[in-house]
Design a protein around this motif. Structure first.
Motif, PDB file in Angstrom:
ATOM      1  N   UNK A 126       0.832  -1.203   0.000  1.00  0.00           N
ATOM      2  CA  UNK A 126       0.000   0.000   0.000  1.00  0.00           C
ATOM      3  C   UNK A 126       0.867   1.254   0.000  1.00  0.00           C
ATOM      4  N   UNK A 127       1.991   1.221   0.717  1.00  0.00           N
ATOM      5  CA  UNK A 127       2.895   2.365   0.746  1.00  0.00           C
ATOM      6  C   UNK A 127       3.505   2.619  -0.634  1.00  0.00           C
ATOM      7  N   UNK A 128       3.884   1.546  -1.315  1.00  0.00           N
ATOM      8  CA  UNK A 128       4.466   1.691  -2.655  1.00  0.00           C
ATOM      9  C   UNK A 128       3.418   2.209  -3.633  1.00  0.00           C
ATOM     10  N   UNK A 129       2.193   1.705  -3.551  1.00  0.00           N
ATOM     11  CA  UNK A 129       1.123   2.177  -4.423  1.00  0.00           C
ATOM     12  C   UNK A 129       0.841   3.662  -4.184  1.00  0.00           C
ATOM     13  N   UNK A 130       0.867   4.071  -2.920  1.00  0.00           N
ATOM     14  CA  UNK A 130       0.653   5.485  -2.586  1.00  0.00           C
ATOM     15  C   UNK A 130       1.774   6.347  -3.148  1.00  0.00           C
ATOM     16  N   UNK A 131       3.021   5.884  -3.006  1.00  0.00           N
ATOM     17  CA  UNK A 131       4.170   6.658  -3.474  1.00  0.00           C
ATOM     18  C   UNK A 131       4.167   6.830  -4.976  1.00  0.00           C
ATOM     19  N   UNK A 132       3.605   5.852  -5.684  1.00  0.00           N
ATOM     20  CA  UNK A 132       3.589   5.907  -7.145  1.00  0.00           C
ATOM     21  C   UNK A 132       2.250   6.376  -7.705  1.00  0.00           C
ATOM     22  N   UNK A 133       1.353   6.808  -6.800  1.00  0.00           N
ATOM     23  CA  UNK A 133       0.053   7.325  -7.211  1.00  0.00           C
ATOM     24  C   UNK A 133      -0.752   6.295  -7.991  1.00  0.00           C
ATOM     25  N   UNK A 134      -0.622   5.016  -7.598  1.00  0.00           N
ATOM     26  CA  UNK A 134      -1.404   3.947  -8.213  1.00  0.00           C
ATOM     27  C   UNK A 134      -2.694   3.735  -7.419  1.00  0.00           C
ATOM     28  N   UNK A 135      -3.628   3.027  -8.032  1.00  0.00           N
ATOM     29  CA  UNK A 135      -4.811   2.614  -7.293  1.00  0.00           C
ATOM     30  C   UNK A 135      -4.370   1.684  -6.167  1.00  0.00           C
ATOM     31  N   UNK A 136      -4.950   1.871  -5.019  1.00  0.00           N
ATOM     32  CA  UNK A 136      -4.484   1.129  -3.847  1.00  0.00           C
ATOM     33  C   UNK A 136      -5.376  -0.080  -3.584  1.00  0.00           C
ATOM     34  N   UNK A 137      -4.747  -1.241  -3.531  1.00  0.00           N
ATOM     35  CA  UNK A 137      -5.442  -2.498  -3.297  1.00  0.00           C
ATOM     36  C   UNK A 137      -4.607  -3.356  -2.356  1.00  0.00           C
ATOM     37  N   UNK A 138      -5.202  -3.982  -1.368  1.00  0.00           N
ATOM     38  CA  UNK A 138      -4.406  -4.795  -0.437  1.00  0.00           C
ATOM     39  C   UNK A 138      -3.852  -6.039  -1.111  1.00  0.00           C
ATOM     40  N   UNK A 139      -2.614  -6.364  -0.778  1.00  0.00           N
ATOM     41  CA  UNK A 139      -1.954  -7.550  -1.318  1.00  0.00           C
ATOM     42  C   UNK A 139      -1.384  -8.361  -0.165  1.00  0.00           C
ATOM     43  N   UNK A 140      -1.543  -9.662  -0.266  1.00  0.00           N
ATOM     44  CA  UNK A 140      -1.006 -10.537   0.764  1.00  0.00           C
ATOM     45  C   UNK A 140      -0.751 -11.901   0.149  1.00  0.00           C
ATOM     46  N   UNK A 142       8.553  10.681  -6.794  1.00  0.00           N
ATOM     47  CA  UNK A 142       7.749   9.609  -6.213  1.00  0.00           C
ATOM     48  C   UNK A 142       8.608   8.411  -5.830  1.00  0.00           C
ATOM     49  N   UNK A 143       9.604   8.112  -6.641  1.00  0.00           N
ATOM     50  CA  UNK A 143      10.502   7.025  -6.272  1.00  0.00           C
ATOM     51  C   UNK A 143      10.277   5.766  -7.067  1.00  0.00           C
TER      52      UNK A 143
END
Length: 610
Positions: A243-257, A406-407
């Motif tokens: 979620x942190x990586x998705x936020x940093x790259x301005x992607x849609x945020x979806x939980x992954x596990x 963004x990184x």
């Protein structure tokens, strides 16, 4: 149980079709104290026989999915909401049976389980001109608004079972609301949930854990599993880190596990055939073992009074305390109201966990659970056999290389060569990138008579490429490097592009090798699995010896993609020499400067080769 705004109209039945994306900001763009998740709903068609066992629920005609709507609820509501539930007047109306399967001896491993996006095509289908989707919308149209959400595919007895990652989180991270919400905070530290210094094993199978003050009894088995099982800890930390990586790259945020264990288990699942595959709406039971036979737990404000509404301590087999989730009486009814700024302290939500909404982790009945009111009576830590260890981070963000600061993503887990692996947001093809380099070389005034040649072209299907010959170990086993798939099929022979050209007074041969690339587990990106350097041969004679180039291909195959080793280096001779070229930095692929940078590097090498 009542949830305001979960049903947008009165006296209408609404089906929970799917869970969508996560949002951390309110309508004014301010950060929420906890995120909200999108719940996709469709109105149930009036006139059907709404019995929980009705076969009509397995048909997409059950609801008006074409006019699907969405509502946002706090992320903690995942503890009580399930895909497929029918809601009416802000209350759970019924949970249909759908299709229930009992799966025996399901193997969870890297070979049988892998992540996908819900809108992804199944490229593993052999010989398919047009690969089908893992979740075809013809049979399951409910996820069309959130095709970038993540799921796990488990292959069992020839069939693919698809577990949305939200379903895995609901099944295996059964905790009180506050503890559950922490999984979705950026940069999760497990010591916010329990004290690692006081979490240890008295013996190989006797565990002790000290919980933080806001963590309730129901969370103890889940957190102890995270503490003492590597796979469970990875599965928990993946949620936050991705979620942190998705936020940093301005992607849609979806939980992954991922599944929090490895090995065989028995599963009972509820879901739908679609049509060859099966999508899981809910995991009803799982027999995976826990890493302990007994668990003593306490918190920093242990107190003397047990929560009267918690029945976590019950009598199990052979007199052992058994775990059972707290229940709420059918007569009790109160309202949970999602607001623009949902509260973190949803204490009443904790006792909403009914048995029908909780996965039966059957092996937990064999674990002796005991809450300790006098932790000073526990065996001292100094005599413990082992203690909880935090896993090292396996992914992160460099904070460099992309516009806007963004990184770029970096996988920190070392590959065979011990290097960091770069994560590309899209799948790349090194041979196509090299074709761009060739076009740049052709435009140089110092380059003439450029042409493609094929080495071992008879081995493959396309004569434009070169191929690597078979190579064998001392035990006569064929090395697998010359293939780009795990099955070592002839259709996936590793290719190379070999090009010859004249540069001023010398003759040059360049060899670029195909790399294996795959979707990184748990990450929204692609990772190259090998790193073969470009080989350049420079000769003073008009013809570079074909036999010599062919021997270099054999040597590279013998050394699994390494042109030169400490023991064996390509030898220069009086007429030619061999150079190993390094590729430009990975970020040059992202900013489209790769071809020009690599071309300039090659031309500079040729100009300054002495």
């Amino acid at each position: 149980m009542r949830i305001a705004k979960i049903t947008p109209t009165i006296d209408t039945l609404w089906r929970i079709d799917f869970f969508g994306y996560i949002d951390y900001n309110d309508k004014q763009g301010r950060k929420r104290s906890q995120p909200v998740i999108e719940v996709l709903l469709s109105e149930v068609v009036i006139g059907l026989t709404l019995h929980p066992l009705s076969r009509e629920f397995n048909s997409k005609s059950i609801s008006d999915y074409k006019n699907q709507i969405s509502v946002e609820v706090p992320i903690t509501y995942l503890l009580i909401l399930r895909i497929g539930q029918i809601w009416k007047n802000e209350q759970l109306h019924l949970t249909p049976n759908y299709k229930e399967l009992s799966l025996k001896n399901v193997l969870i491993s890297d070979d049988t389980s892998y992540p996908i996006l819900c809108g992804e095509k199944d490229l593993s289908e052999q010989g398919a001109a047009f690969p089908s989707y893992f979740i075809p919308t013809s049979h399951h149209p409910y996820h069309q608004r959130c095709t970038k959400t993540s799921a796990e595919v488990v292959v069992h007895n020839g069939r693919k079972y698809i577990f949305p990652h939200v379903v895995l989180i609901q099944a295996y991270f059964q905790m009180n609301a506050w503890a559950f919400s922490q999984l979705f905070q950026f940069g999760l530290h497990l010591d916010t949930l329990f004290y690692p210094q006081n979490t240890y094993l008295r013996s190989e199978r006797e565990a002790v854990i000290q919980l933080r003050s806001k963590v309730k009894d129901i969370s103890a088995p889940t957190l102890a599993r995270i503490a003492f099982n590597e796979w469970a800890q990875k599965a928990a930390l993946m949620i936050s880190s991705n979620l942190a990586i998705q936020e940093a790259n301005n992607w849609k945020k979806t939980p992954k596990t991922k599944f929090p264990f490895r090995g065989k288990t028995n599963l009972v699942v509820r879901g739908k055939f679609i049509p060859e595959n099966f999508i899981v709406y809910e995991i009803l039971s799982c027999s995976s073992v826990f890493p302990f036979d007994s668990l003593d737990y306490y918190r920093d404000n242990a107190g003397k009074v047990e929560n009267p509404r918690s029945n976590i301590l019950q009598t199990g087999p052979e007199g052992k305390p058994a775990y059972a989730p707290p229940r709420i009486s059918a007569a009790e009814n109160f309202q949970l109201t999602p607001q623009d700024e949902p509260a973190l302290d949803l204490g009443e939500l904790d006792i909403e966990l009914d048995n029908t909404l909780t996965t039966n982790l059957s092996e937990l009945a064999n674990v002796a659970l005991e809450r300790c009111y006098n932790p000073e009576n526990l065996e001292p830590f100094s005599s413990a056999k082992g203690h909880m260890k935090f896993l090292e981070a396996t992914s992160g963000n460099t904070g460099e290389h992309t516009s806007g600061g963004r990184g770029s993503k970096v996988d920190l887990s070392p590959d065979i060569a011990g290097k960091e692996r770069f994560i590309f947001p899209k799948k790349i093809n090194r041979l196509e990138l090299f074709r761009d380099v060739i076009r740049h070389l052709e435009s140089s005034p110092d380059v003439a008579n450029l042409r493609l040649i094929s080495i071992n072209g008879h081995l493959g299907k396309n004569s434009q490429y070169s191929y690597f010959p078979a190579s064998y170990t001392e035990k006569k086993r064929q090395r697998t490097w010359r293939y780009t798939d795990k099955k070592c099929s002839k259709e996936h022979l590793r290719r190379a592009i070999t090009v010859e050209f004249e540069f001023k007074a010398v003759y040059v041969c360049l060899i670029e090798v195909e790399r294996r690339i795959e979707l990184q587990e748990g990450m929204e990106g692609w990772v190259e699995l090998d790193d073969v350097a470009t080989l350049m041969i420079v000769s003073e004679k008009p013809q570079i010896a074909y036999v010599r180039v062919k021997s270099l291909f054999q040597s590279c195959s013998d050394n699994s993609g390494v042109w030169q080793t400490k023991e064996k280096r390509p030898q220069n001779n009086e007429n030619s020499k061999i150079l190993i070229l390094r590729h430009p930095a990975h970020d040059s692929v992202l900013d489209k400067s790769y071809a020009s940078k690599f071309t300039n590097y090659i031309l500079n090498k040729l100009t300054n080769q002495d």
